[in-house]
Design a protein around this motif. Structure first.
Motif, PDB file in Angstrom:
ATOM      1  N   UNK A 175       0.636  -0.988   0.018  1.00 30.95           N
ATOM      2  CA  UNK A 175       0.003  -0.082  -0.261  1.00 30.95           C
ATOM      3  C   UNK A 175       0.899   1.264   0.135  1.00 30.95           C
ATOM      4  N   UNK A 176       0.967   2.086  -0.553  1.00 32.92           N
ATOM      5  CA  UNK A 176       1.289   3.282  -0.978  1.00 32.92           C
ATOM      6  C   UNK A 176       0.823   4.199  -0.796  1.00 32.92           C
ATOM      7  N   UNK A 177       0.595   4.860   0.270  1.00 32.56           N
ATOM      8  CA  UNK A 177       0.117   6.497   1.201  1.00 32.56           C
ATOM      9  C   UNK A 177       1.101   7.391   0.410  1.00 32.56           C
ATOM     10  N   UNK A 178      -0.446   8.073   0.477  1.00 32.34           N
ATOM     11  CA  UNK A 178      -0.005   9.910   0.222  1.00 32.34           C
ATOM     12  C   UNK A 178      -0.254  10.726   1.161  1.00 32.34           C
ATOM     13  N   UNK A 179       0.739  10.649   2.561  1.00 26.50           N
ATOM     14  CA  UNK A 179       0.865  11.486   3.723  1.00 26.50           C
ATOM     15  C   UNK A 179       1.239  12.800   3.197  1.00 26.50           C
ATOM     16  N   UNK A 180       2.141  13.550   4.265  1.00 29.87           N
ATOM     17  CA  UNK A 180       2.100  14.544   4.518  1.00 29.87           C
ATOM     18  C   UNK A 180       1.308  15.274   5.281  1.00 29.87           C
ATOM     19  N   UNK A 181       0.038  15.009   5.506  1.00 29.03           N
ATOM     20  CA  UNK A 181      -0.797  16.312   5.914  1.00 29.03           C
ATOM     21  C   UNK A 181      -0.990  17.162   5.281  1.00 29.03           C
ATOM     22  N   UNK A 182      -1.350  17.660   4.159  1.00 28.92           N
ATOM     23  CA  UNK A 182      -1.310  19.071   3.370  1.00 28.92           C
ATOM     24  C   UNK A 182      -2.045  19.737   4.076  1.00 28.92           C
ATOM     25  N   UNK A 183      -2.314  20.640   3.958  1.00 31.13           N
ATOM     26  CA  UNK A 183      -2.972  21.297   4.603  1.00 31.13           C
ATOM     27  C   UNK A 183      -3.128  23.099   4.956  1.00 31.13           C
ATOM     28  N   UNK A 184      -4.314  23.562   4.516  1.00 31.02           N
ATOM     29  CA  UNK A 184      -4.102  25.230   3.886  1.00 31.02           C
ATOM     30  C   UNK A 184      -3.996  25.592   5.309  1.00 31.02           C
ATOM     31  N   UNK A 223       7.006  16.035   8.192  1.00 33.63           N
ATOM     32  CA  UNK A 223       8.516  15.685   7.526  1.00 33.63           C
ATOM     33  C   UNK A 223       8.486  13.516   7.911  1.00 33.63           C
ATOM     34  N   UNK A 224       8.719  13.367   7.333  1.00 31.80           N
ATOM     35  CA  UNK A 224       9.422  12.079   6.961  1.00 31.80           C
ATOM     36  C   UNK A 224       9.888  11.517   8.806  1.00 31.80           C
ATOM     37  N   UNK A 225      10.927  12.683   9.001  1.00 36.03           N
ATOM     38  CA  UNK A 225      11.253  12.291  10.939  1.00 36.03           C
ATOM     39  C   UNK A 225      10.041  12.452  11.860  1.00 36.03           C
ATOM     40  N   UNK A 226       8.570  13.068  11.432  1.00 28.76           N
ATOM     41  CA  UNK A 226       7.498  13.373  12.139  1.00 28.76           C
ATOM     42  C   UNK A 226       7.112  11.811  12.857  1.00 28.76           C
ATOM     43  N   UNK A 227       7.104  11.362  10.468  1.00 30.47           N
ATOM     44  CA  UNK A 227       5.492  10.454  10.850  1.00 30.47           C
ATOM     45  C   UNK A 227       6.938   9.061  11.127  1.00 30.47           C
TER      46      UNK A 227
END
Length: 252
Positions: A175-184, A223-227
Motif C-alpha cells: 500500500x502506497x499512502x500519500x502522507x504529508x498532512x497537506x493543509x491550508x 515530515x518524514x522524521x515526524x511520521x
C-alpha cells in the motif's frame, strides 16, 4: 516487483514486466509558485528531482495519473512525457489529457485491463466536508496481476470508511499512502496525517505500507522524521523512502 519513489507522489513501478510512471511532477526545484493559503509559502517543488528527468522517463510504458492537481501532473510533465504513451486517468480528467494531445489516453471507470495487469480505480476523499468537495475529484488505483503482489496506490485521500473497505475487499500486499498532512491555513488536512497512516497499517497488518508525498510541496507539513517517530510510537511497521529510493516486494 520494484517501486521507486522519484519525488512527492511520482513513482516508478516495475510491475508484471512493465514500467509504469505514476503522477509525474517533473518541474525543477522552485519552478512553480507556492500553493497559496498555506503556512509556509515557498516556491515548489521544494527539492530537485533525485536524477535527471530523462532517467525518470527512460523505458516508461504506461503513465497512470490519479488526478491533475499540479503536484501530481504539472506543466513540465505535459511538455516532456511522450504524447503517444498509453495514459490512464480518472474519467473526469480524460478531456484534459486529450486537450494537451495525449493520443493514447483513456479513462478508468471501474476496472481496466492493460497488458496483463488489472487496474481498478479506487475511491479517494481529498479532505473533509466542503474542502473535500472543492478538491475533488481524486482517485486511487489497485494493481493486480498473476504472480505479482497486489498494489494499492491510495492517491490523495484522508483515512475514511472507503479506504478501509478497499483494503478489506482487495487485501493488497503493498500500500502506497500519500502522507504529508497537506493543509491550508484553515480547515483539516487534505492528505493522510500520521494518525491516518497508522490506521492504514493497522487495517492491513500483513501489507508493506510505504509512505510518500512529503517534503516536496509547501503545504505538506508532516515530515518524514515526524511520521517515523509517530509510527514507531504506535508500533506500526512502515517504510518511508527518500527521494530516489527503491522498495522491492516478492510475488506470491
Amino acid at each position: 516487483m520494484k517501486l521507486q519513489l522519484v519525488r512527492h507522489a511520482t513513482l516508478l513501478l516495475d510491475y508484471a514486466g512493465m514500467k509504469i510512471l505514476v503522477d509525474p511532477m517533473l518541474s525543477d526545484a522552485g519552478a512553480m509558485s507556492a500553493i497559496q493559503n498555506s503556512p509556509q509559502p515557498r516556491p515548489n517543488p521544494l527539492v530537485p528531482l533525485p536524477f535527471p528527468v530523462e532517467q525518470v522517463l527512460d523505458g516508461v510504458q504506461l503513465v497512470l495519473v490519479t488526478h491533475t492537481h499540479r503536484d501530481h501532473w504539472d506543466d513540465t510533465a505535459i511538455q516532456l512525457v511522450p504524447k503517444d504513451l498509453p495514459l490512464l486517468c480518472q474519467p473526469e480528467d480524460l478531456r484534459k489529457m486529450e486537450a494537451v494531445h495525449f493520443v493514447n489516453a483513456s479513462e478508468v471507470h471501474d476496472t481496466k485491463y492493460w497488458s496483463n495487469i488489472c487496474i481498478t480505480r479506487t475511491p479517494a476523499q481529498h479532505g473533509s466536508g466542503e474542502m473535500a468537495r472543492a478538491m475533488a475529484p481524486s482517485s486511487g488505483y489497485m494493481l493486480s496481476s498473476e504472480g505479482e503482489p497486489t498494489v494499492y496506490i491510495t492517491g490523495d485521500t484522508i483515512w475514511y470508511d472507503q479506504v478501509a473497505e478497499t483494503i478489506k475487499e482487495h487485501s493488497p500486499q503493498m500500500i502506497v499512502v500519500n502522507a504529508g498532512a497537506a493543509q491550508f491555513l484553515h480547515g483539516d488536512p487534505i492528505t493522510m496525517t500520521a494518525g491516518d497512516v497508522v490506521r492504514v497499517c493497522r487495517a492491513a497488518p500483513h501489507a508493506q505500507v510505504i509512505a510518500v508525498h512529503m517534503e516536496a510541496i509547501n503545504h505538506c507539513l508532516l515530515t518524514r522524521e515526524e511520521l517515523a517517530h509517530q509510527a514507531h510510537a504506535a508500533g506500526a511497521h512502515l517504510l518511508i523512502p527518500g527521494d530516489g529510493e527503491s522498495v522491492t516486494l516478492q510475488g506470491e
